[in-house]
Design an enzyme around this catalytic site. Sequence first.
Site, PDB file in Angstrom:
ATOM      1  CG  ASP A   7      -1.863  -1.196   1.243  1.00 16.49           C
ATOM      2  OD1 ASP A   7      -2.173  -1.738   0.167  1.00 16.49           O
ATOM      3  OD2 ASP A   7      -2.247  -1.620   2.340  1.00 16.49           O
ATOM      4  CG  ASP A  35      -3.107  -4.892  -2.965  1.00 19.15           C
ATOM      5  OD1 ASP A  35      -3.120  -5.461  -4.061  1.00 19.15           O
ATOM      6  OD2 ASP A  35      -3.586  -5.402  -1.925  1.00 19.15           O
ATOM      7  NE  ARG A  70      -4.618  -7.801  -4.257  1.00 23.69           N
ATOM      8  CZ  ARG A  70      -4.328  -8.626  -3.255  1.00 23.69           C
ATOM      9  NH1 ARG A  70      -4.579  -9.935  -3.381  1.00 23.69           N
ATOM     10  NH2 ARG A  70      -3.796  -8.178  -2.141  1.00 23.69           N
ATOM     11  CD1 TRP A  94     -10.430  -2.818  -1.356  1.00 21.88           C
ATOM     12  CD2 TRP A  94      -9.137  -1.006  -1.552  1.00 21.88           C
ATOM     13  NE1 TRP A  94     -10.314  -2.242  -0.112  1.00 21.88           N
ATOM     14  CE2 TRP A  94      -9.523  -1.135  -0.204  1.00 21.88           C
ATOM     15  CE3 TRP A  94      -8.325   0.056  -1.924  1.00 21.88           C
ATOM     16  CZ2 TRP A  94      -9.124  -0.223   0.787  1.00 21.88           C
ATOM     17  CZ3 TRP A  94      -7.920   0.953  -0.942  1.00 21.88           C
ATOM     18  CH2 TRP A  94      -8.320   0.815   0.393  1.00 21.88           C
TER      19      TRP A  94
END
Length: 322
Positions: free
Chosen positions: A161, A182, A238, A240
Amino acid sequence: MAAQSSSYIPLIIIVAFCWFISNSNGRLLSEKLTWKRLITVDQSGEGNFITVQDAIDSVPSNNVDVTLILIKPGMYKEKVTVPEDKPFIILTGRNAENTTITWDDSGDIYTSPTLSVFASDFTARYLTIQNTYGAGAKAVALRVSSERAEFYACRITSYQDTLLDEGGSHFYSNCYIQGGTDFICGNAASLFQKCHIHSISDGNGAITAQRRMKPEEDTGFYFTDCRVTGIKSCTLGRPWGPYSRVVFVNSYMSNVVNPYGWDDWGKPSTHSSVYYGEHKCYGPGATRSKRVEWSQSLTNQEAATIFTKTTMISAKSWIIKP
């Protein structure tokens, strides 16, 4: 319809990002470039302040003057917040290689960031923003919740993140963004132009986790003329959110990009709702022969439409050159 020329997409982007139209406050961009207040941060004590946060705190609430905060070279070990009531701040170094804001925190995407930006009309230039926690937990380097924000030639690094691009309209130009899982996430409407995206995942970690929740939301991550590299393998994104939207245009992809390209995060129901598109990308990782069937190879017109129909693009009259 006849095929459009290969120069169509760059022309659309250039027109949409014309530098000389008025911004949202009615001021010409040339006026916005003129700062009215200069604050210097220098660890040696020769500036106005020795910490970045003290410099930001000195800006008056409900600020209306463009304020340039010049950060002299150094390693600034601090968590920094730009509050909502302090817009029009330009945070700048002279070289991202020797001017770093760093911290080591983890556990929550909203409290771990090294730098959190809530104020509108914010600009950062020539800075490294990093979270050194490493793998194993959420550890945000930069959180951007600003209505409007711009980043030029910045280095943004962590593992999980890295960039919480939470909400608003944002522009990233010539930035280096590094992470493993991510590492570009959130629900902003953002354009990444000529950025270097580097994955340090050792096993198919996703670059993006875009969080578009409803089909009517004009949000998404748009990468144009970027480079995607890494150390082992990764996927482009992907979901979220169920309507996650990510597009790569005219971007180089090394063989680090997994042949299937995209991951559904174990949510096959999103196959019909996400929008994952690629257009005129190149390099060994850009081959689409094994891409998941729910991703899209965009035509010239589809790619142009994506760029021009969104609020993200139409709001970009406020962007300035560094």
